[in-house]
Design an enzyme around this catalytic site. Structure first.
Site, short mmCIF file in Angstrom:
data_model
loop_
_atom_site.label_atom_id
_atom_site.label_comp_id
_atom_site.label_asym_id
_atom_site.label_seq_id
_atom_site.Cartn_x
_atom_site.Cartn_y
_atom_site.Cartn_z
CE1 TYR A 68 -4.04 -2.03 0.42
CE2 TYR A 68 -2.65 -3.33 1.86
CZ TYR A 68 -3.80 -3.19 1.12
OH TYR A 68 -4.72 -4.21 1.08
CG ASN A 89 -11.22 -3.09 -7.58
OD1 ASN A 89 -11.95 -2.91 -8.53
ND2 ASN A 89 -10.19 -3.92 -7.62
CB CYS A 97 -7.47 -4.66 -5.24
SG CYS A 97 -8.98 -5.59 -5.06
CG HIS A 98 -5.40 -10.56 -6.08
ND1 HIS A 98 -6.24 -10.25 -7.13
CD2 HIS A 98 -4.35 -11.23 -6.61
CE1 HIS A 98 -5.72 -10.73 -8.25
NE2 HIS A 98 -4.56 -11.32 -7.96
CD GLU A 123 -2.06 -13.10 -9.69
OE1 GLU A 123 -1.25 -12.29 -9.17
OE2 GLU A 123 -3.18 -12.75 -10.10
#
Length: 131
Positions: A68, A89, A97-98, A123
């Site tokens: 952040y 979001n 946003c994850h 990912e």
């Protein structure tokens, strides 16, 4: 619309995506299967700060995270403001946003921390330890 990703329900505002529900669902299935890392959909961003944060988030590649604080520094604002914008979001997963995490922990996610962790694992991203 509700999407199901990794056995979790997630609400997205499909009115902000220039695609029909079937296309959006197909892209999510392809993402889950590892066939895509981006959704390649035209998005209507909210006006103002939330839209600015969403654009910054979308530039974070799959398999990477930003804090952040890093996003805040790039936008010349406060980390808490970025966190609040992430929480607003309207199309999580599609605008990832994850991939935005705390300096030393995952911290909040509208779909729940378990889903956030699962998306990041999928990912191949480094995941901060929980406090």
């Amino acid at each position: 619309m509700q999407i199901r990703v990794f056995d979790r329900e997630c609400e997205i505002d499909d009115s902000r995506i220039d695609a029909d529900a079937a296309t959006i669902s197909e892209r999510v299935r392809e993402y889950e299967a590892g066939e895509r890392t981006t959704f390649d959909l035209e998005i209507e961003y909210p006006d103002g700060f939330t839209g600015d944060v969403m654009r910054a988030i979308e530039r974070v590649p799959a398999g990477e995270t930003r804090t952040y604080g890093e996003v805040a520094a790039a936008l010349e604002t406060a980390p808490v403001a970025v966190g609040q914008a992430c929480g607003r979001n309207p199309i999580p997963v599609v605008v990832p946003c994850h991939r935005i995490v705390g300096a030393d922990s995952l911290t909040g996610y509208a779909g729940g921390l378990e889903l956030k962790r699962r998306l990041l694992e999928h990912e191949g991203a480094s995941i901060p330890d929980e406090p």
